[in-house]
Structure formats: C-alpha cells, structure tokens
Write a protein that holds these residues in place. Structure first.
Motif, PDB file in Angstrom:
ATOM      1  N   ARG A   1       0.837  -1.218   0.000  1.00 40.01           N
ATOM      2  CA  ARG A   1       0.000   0.000   0.000  1.00 40.01           C
ATOM      3  C   ARG A   1       0.865   1.258   0.000  1.00 40.01           C
ATOM      4  NH1 ARG A   1      -3.067  -3.274   3.564  1.00 40.01           N
ATOM      5  NH2 ARG A   1      -2.184  -2.246   5.407  1.00 40.01           N
ATOM      6  N   LEU A   2       1.989   1.189   0.709  1.00 40.34           N
ATOM      7  CA  LEU A   2       2.905   2.324   0.714  1.00 40.34           C
ATOM      8  C   LEU A   2       3.503   2.542  -0.673  1.00 40.34           C
ATOM      9  CD1 LEU A   2       4.864   1.976   4.085  1.00 40.34           C
ATOM     10  CD2 LEU A   2       3.312   3.804   3.411  1.00 40.34           C
ATOM     11  N   ASP A   3       3.776   1.465  -1.376  1.00 38.29           N
ATOM     12  CA  ASP A   3       4.310   1.587  -2.739  1.00 38.29           C
ATOM     13  C   ASP A   3       3.306   2.266  -3.660  1.00 38.29           C
ATOM     14  OD1 ASP A   3       6.645   0.357  -1.973  1.00 38.29           O
ATOM     15  OD2 ASP A   3       6.055  -1.638  -2.666  1.00 38.29           O
ATOM     16  N   GLN A   4       2.033   2.177  -3.292  1.00 41.87           N
ATOM     17  CA  GLN A   4       0.976   2.817  -4.084  1.00 41.87           C
ATOM     18  C   GLN A   4       0.557   4.160  -3.489  1.00 41.87           C
ATOM     19  OE1 GLN A   4       0.028   1.504  -6.980  1.00 41.87           O
ATOM     20  NE2 GLN A   4       1.454  -0.190  -6.620  1.00 41.87           N
TER      21      GLN A   4
ATOM     22  N   GLY B   1       0.374   5.108  -0.187  1.00 42.59           N
ATOM     23  CA  GLY B   1      -0.511   5.022   0.965  1.00 42.59           C
ATOM     24  C   GLY B   1      -0.140   6.019   2.050  1.00 42.59           C
ATOM     25  N   ASP B   2      -0.910   6.001   3.133  1.00 38.81           N
ATOM     26  CA  ASP B   2      -0.677   6.880   4.279  1.00 38.81           C
ATOM     27  C   ASP B   2       0.555   6.385   5.041  1.00 38.81           C
ATOM     28  OD1 ASP B   2      -0.708   8.090   6.833  1.00 38.81           O
ATOM     29  OD2 ASP B   2      -2.858   8.416   6.730  1.00 38.81           O
ATOM     30  N   VAL B   3       1.660   7.105   4.939  1.00 40.20           N
ATOM     31  CA  VAL B   3       2.930   6.649   5.502  1.00 40.20           C
ATOM     32  C   VAL B   3       2.829   6.456   7.007  1.00 40.20           C
ATOM     33  CG1 VAL B   3       5.358   7.222   5.856  1.00 40.20           C
ATOM     34  CG2 VAL B   3       4.267   7.719   3.660  1.00 40.20           C
ATOM     35  N   GLN B   4       2.305   7.440   7.720  1.00 39.56           N
ATOM     36  CA  GLN B   4       2.244   7.359   9.183  1.00 39.56           C
ATOM     37  C   GLN B   4       1.365   6.201   9.639  1.00 39.56           C
ATOM     38  OE1 GLN B   4       1.103  11.032  11.021  1.00 39.56           O
ATOM     39  NE2 GLN B   4       1.381  10.293  13.096  1.00 39.56           N
ATOM     40  N   LYS B   5       0.219   6.053   9.003  1.00 39.48           N
ATOM     41  CA  LYS B   5      -0.711   4.987   9.379  1.00 39.48           C
ATOM     42  C   LYS B   5      -0.114   3.618   9.091  1.00 39.48           C
ATOM     43  CE  LYS B   5      -5.241   3.100   8.132  1.00 39.48           C
ATOM     44  NZ  LYS B   5      -6.437   3.287   7.259  1.00 39.48           N
ATOM     45  N   GLU B   6       0.442   3.435   7.902  1.00 33.28           N
ATOM     46  CA  GLU B   6       0.979   2.137   7.521  1.00 33.28           C
ATOM     47  C   GLU B   6       2.228   1.795   8.334  1.00 33.28           C
ATOM     48  OE1 GLU B   6      -0.776   0.265   5.926  1.00 33.28           O
ATOM     49  OE2 GLU B   6      -2.064   1.477   4.673  1.00 33.28           O
ATOM     50  N   ALA B   7       3.047   2.795   8.631  1.00 32.20           N
ATOM     51  CA  ALA B   7       4.251   2.551   9.428  1.00 32.20           C
ATOM     52  C   ALA B   7       3.887   2.064  10.821  1.00 32.20           C
ATOM     53  CB  ALA B   7       5.092   3.819   9.505  1.00 32.20           C
ATOM     54  N   ALA B   8       2.855   2.648  11.418  1.00 35.51           N
ATOM     55  CA  ALA B   8       2.406   2.206  12.744  1.00 35.51           C
ATOM     56  C   ALA B   8       1.886   0.774  12.689  1.00 35.51           C
ATOM     57  CB  ALA B   8       1.316   3.147  13.258  1.00 35.51           C
ATOM     58  N   GLU B   9       1.157   0.443  11.634  1.00 31.96           N
ATOM     59  CA  GLU B   9       0.627  -0.913  11.481  1.00 31.96           C
ATOM     60  C   GLU B   9       1.763  -1.915  11.270  1.00 31.96           C
ATOM     61  OE1 GLU B   9      -2.240  -4.059  10.865  1.00 31.96           O
ATOM     62  OE2 GLU B   9      -2.009  -2.246  12.082  1.00 31.96           O
ATOM     63  N   ILE B  10       2.746  -1.559  10.468  1.00 29.45           N
ATOM     64  CA  ILE B  10       3.895  -2.442  10.231  1.00 29.45           C
ATOM     65  C   ILE B  10       4.656  -2.682  11.523  1.00 29.45           C
ATOM     66  CG2 ILE B  10       6.142  -2.551   9.095  1.00 29.45           C
ATOM     67  CD1 ILE B  10       4.783  -1.024   6.735  1.00 29.45           C
ATOM     68  N   ASN B  11       4.835  -1.638  12.324  1.00 25.00           N
ATOM     69  CA  ASN B  11       5.534  -1.778  13.601  1.00 25.00           C
ATOM     70  C   ASN B  11       4.784  -2.710  14.542  1.00 25.00           C
ATOM     71  OD1 ASN B  11       7.657  -0.935  15.516  1.00 25.00           O
ATOM     72  ND2 ASN B  11       5.953   0.031  16.605  1.00 25.00           N
TER      73      ASN B  11
ATOM     74  N   ILE C   1      14.589   1.826   5.879  1.00 26.91           N
ATOM     75  CA  ILE C   1      14.667   2.649   4.674  1.00 26.91           C
ATOM     76  C   ILE C   1      13.570   3.708   4.694  1.00 26.91           C
ATOM     77  CG2 ILE C   1      14.420   2.624   2.162  1.00 26.91           C
ATOM     78  CD1 ILE C   1      15.637  -0.241   2.282  1.00 26.91           C
ATOM     79  N   LEU C   2      12.393   3.306   5.136  1.00 25.96           N
ATOM     80  CA  LEU C   2      11.266   4.228   5.209  1.00 25.96           C
ATOM     81  C   LEU C   2      11.557   5.396   6.143  1.00 25.96           C
ATOM     82  CD1 LEU C   2       8.317   4.507   4.163  1.00 25.96           C
ATOM     83  CD2 LEU C   2       7.585   3.345   6.249  1.00 25.96           C
ATOM     84  N   SER C   3      12.315   5.129   7.194  1.00 28.50           N
ATOM     85  CA  SER C   3      12.633   6.180   8.169  1.00 28.50           C
ATOM     86  C   SER C   3      13.920   6.920   7.838  1.00 28.50           C
ATOM     87  CB  SER C   3      12.722   5.578   9.577  1.00 28.50           C
ATOM     88  OG  SER C   3      13.798   4.657   9.661  1.00 28.50           O
ATOM     89  N   GLY C   4      14.546   6.593   6.700  1.00 30.68           N
ATOM     90  CA  GLY C   4      15.738   7.302   6.278  1.00 30.68           C
ATOM     91  C   GLY C   4      17.047   6.658   6.679  1.00 30.68           C
ATOM     92  N   ARG C   5      17.005   5.515   7.349  1.00 24.69           N
ATOM     93  CA  ARG C   5      18.238   4.813   7.751  1.00 24.69           C
ATOM     94  C   ARG C   5      18.610   3.816   6.643  1.00 24.69           C
ATOM     95  NH1 ARG C   5      17.322   1.647  11.690  1.00 24.69           N
ATOM     96  NH2 ARG C   5      15.054   1.875  11.849  1.00 24.69           N
ATOM     97  N   ILE C   6      19.151   4.357   5.550  1.00 28.59           N
ATOM     98  CA  ILE C   6      19.375   3.578   4.341  1.00 28.59           C
ATOM     99  C   ILE C   6      20.395   2.454   4.560  1.00 28.59           C
ATOM    100  CG2 ILE C   6      20.002   3.691   1.912  1.00 28.59           C
ATOM    101  CD1 ILE C   6      17.451   5.208   2.665  1.00 28.59           C
ATOM    102  N   VAL C   7      21.507   2.779   5.203  1.00 24.62           N
ATOM    103  CA  VAL C   7      22.566   1.776   5.392  1.00 24.62           C
ATOM    104  C   VAL C   7      22.053   0.605   6.227  1.00 24.62           C
ATOM    105  CG1 VAL C   7      24.855   1.329   6.365  1.00 24.62           C
ATOM    106  CG2 VAL C   7      24.411   3.465   5.124  1.00 24.62           C
ATOM    107  N   ASP C   8      21.359   0.909   7.316  1.00 23.30           N
ATOM    108  CA  ASP C   8      20.791  -0.156   8.153  1.00 23.30           C
ATOM    109  C   ASP C   8      19.804  -0.995   7.344  1.00 23.30           C
ATOM    110  OD1 ASP C   8      22.232   0.740  10.310  1.00 23.30           O
ATOM    111  OD2 ASP C   8      20.595   1.917  11.159  1.00 23.30           O
TER     112      ASP C   8
END
Length: 265
Positions: free
Chosen positions: A66-69, A71-81, A106-113
């Motif tokens: 859904r994020l790739d399409q 989606g609501d980043v904040q909502k989906e990130a909370a659900e994924i967590n 990656i979503l939170s900007g920590r690309i290397v991790d």
C-alpha cells in the motif's frame, strides 16, 4: 415531686440522665434485613485472538504494498511496527523479520541499516526467491554503484521477468554504464508490459530516447511521441481530479519535457 439529678465526676455541672438501653429486637419484617450485601460484579475482559506470525508477515507485506501505491505513511508505518512486534514475540527466528526491519529502516531514512537487513534477508530461503528484495537493493545502489545495481536487477529479473519496475531500474543502471542500446530495450519493454498506462515508464523511455538520439531526428521524433502519450495520461487524470495539485505539477513537468524534446528537434 422530687427530681433526681446526677453530677459529673469532673465538675459540678449536672450530668444528663443516661439514655435507656435499647432492648428492642431487630425488625424482622423489613425485607432484606438479614441478607448480606450483594457481591461486586467481576470486570469483563475481551480477549483478542492471537495473530499467527505467518499472517502477521502477510499483513505487513500488504502494508508495504500500500505504501508503494502512495498510501498513508504514518498509518501504515504504525501498522507495520505493530505486526513486526507480533512476529518478534512469537517467532524470533522468522527470516521475514529482517525484511520488515530493513524496509522500515529505509522508510525512516536509515538507508545503510536497511540495506544490511535486506542483504541478510536475501541470503535466507524465502529471501532468495523474493524478487522485490533484489529490486529494492538495485534501486538503492543504482545512482552511485550502477554495476552493483545491475547485478541486483538481474537477480530480480530472473525471478520475475514481467515486472516493469525491475526493467525500469535495470535500464537506468545500463544507461549509466554506457550500455545505451540495452537500456533502451529494457525501457521500452517496461512501457510495453505496463501497456503505456504509467507516466513513470514513459518518461524514462522518452528521456533515454532524447539523450541517445541527440543528432537523430527520427529518434527525437519518437521521444516527442512518447512524451505526448504521457501528457495525455495526465490530462485524463486531471479531468477526474481537477483540483489535485500533484497532477497539475506533473502536467507542468510533462510540458517542460515536451519543450526540451521539441527544442532538440
């Protein structure tokens, strides 16, 4: 008549006559007089069913889709967590934990991790057959390390040769490496698999046609035709959502691309 008074033992003031003890029996006629107080009610609890780890993984992957399409980043990130914690608590050895953790980083900007987690997942049994993992790794490397990215895209393509996002990335890696003929083939194939419905693939193909055909009028004419196709798609979308600022901005970008091609012609 004589009146008898009683004195207090501590002073000279008359003491009050003591009240007569109450010898009356309890009124048995009163209802509930001999019944104990009602017992307090027990609190009610709602037990939610425990989500199996495999189902939690499935739902987390759906949230990423859904994020790739857009989606609501904040909502989906909370659900994924939330789903990640369910898997972690019930199946700490589940290999998909590395994938979920990597994409979340990656979503939170920590690309290397994120890259490290996805590379670790790619070595597991499910990771070796997941084309999206290799495509994402290619996307992360294509700008600075196109040769490495090309290898990742090819691994993804071996697992799914009809996915336009893989061909898009592979074409960009090849173009950066100077493999222009191969890049144009992959870019055109991405447009064909998408049936010319997505502006991203059209823009990519048109840009490569223009850059590769700087002195080739036929190729520049072809690039102009591809840009015009993209413009028509955006215009059709604006008719449905005329107040969407992102679409208006996209249309302006397409017009700018068209002007660049026409100038080169």
């Amino acid at each position: 008549m004589r009146c008898t008074t009683y004195k207090s033992a501590l002073d000279d003031t008359p003491a009050k006559v003591p009240a007569k003890p109450n010898t009356d029996k309890p009124d048995a006629a009163k209802p509930g007089a001999d019944k104990p107080d009602a017992a307090p009610q027990e609190p009610k609890y709602t037990i939610e069913p425990v989500l199996p780890p495999d189902e939690a993984v499935k739902q987390a992957l759906a949230a990423f889709d859904r994020l790739d399409q857009s989606g609501d980043v904040q909502k989906e990130a909370a659900e994924i967590n939330r789903l990640y914690k369910i898997v972690l608590d019930s199946a700490k050895d589940n290999p998909w934990l590395a994938y979920i953790r990597g994409r979340s980083a990656i979503l939170s900007g920590r690309i290397v991790d994120g890259m490290q987690d996805l590379e670790a997942f790619a070595k597991t049994t499910p990771g070796q057959s997941d084309w999206k993992t290799f495509r994402i790794l290619g996307d992360l490397h294509v700008k600075d390390y196109p040769r490495l990215a090309e290898g990742k895209y090819r691994q993804a393509l071996a697992l799914n040769d009809r996915e336009p996002t893989i061909l898009l990335g592979l074409s960009q890696a090849q173009f950066r490496l100077g493999q222009r003929k191969e890049a144009l083939q992959m870019a055109e194939r991405a447009v064909q698999l998408d049936a010319g419905k997505t502006v991203t693939y059209l823009d990519n193909f048109a840009a490569m046609l223009r850059l590769d055909g700087e002195n080739d009028k036929a190729q520049l004419d072809r690039a102009a035709g591809v840009v015009n196709q993209a413009v028509q798609i955006v215009q059709a979308a604006i008719k449905e959502r005329p107040t969407d600022p992102s679409l208006l901005q996209l249309l302006a970008t397409e017009y700018e691309s068209a002007l660049i091609v026409l100038r080169d012609i």
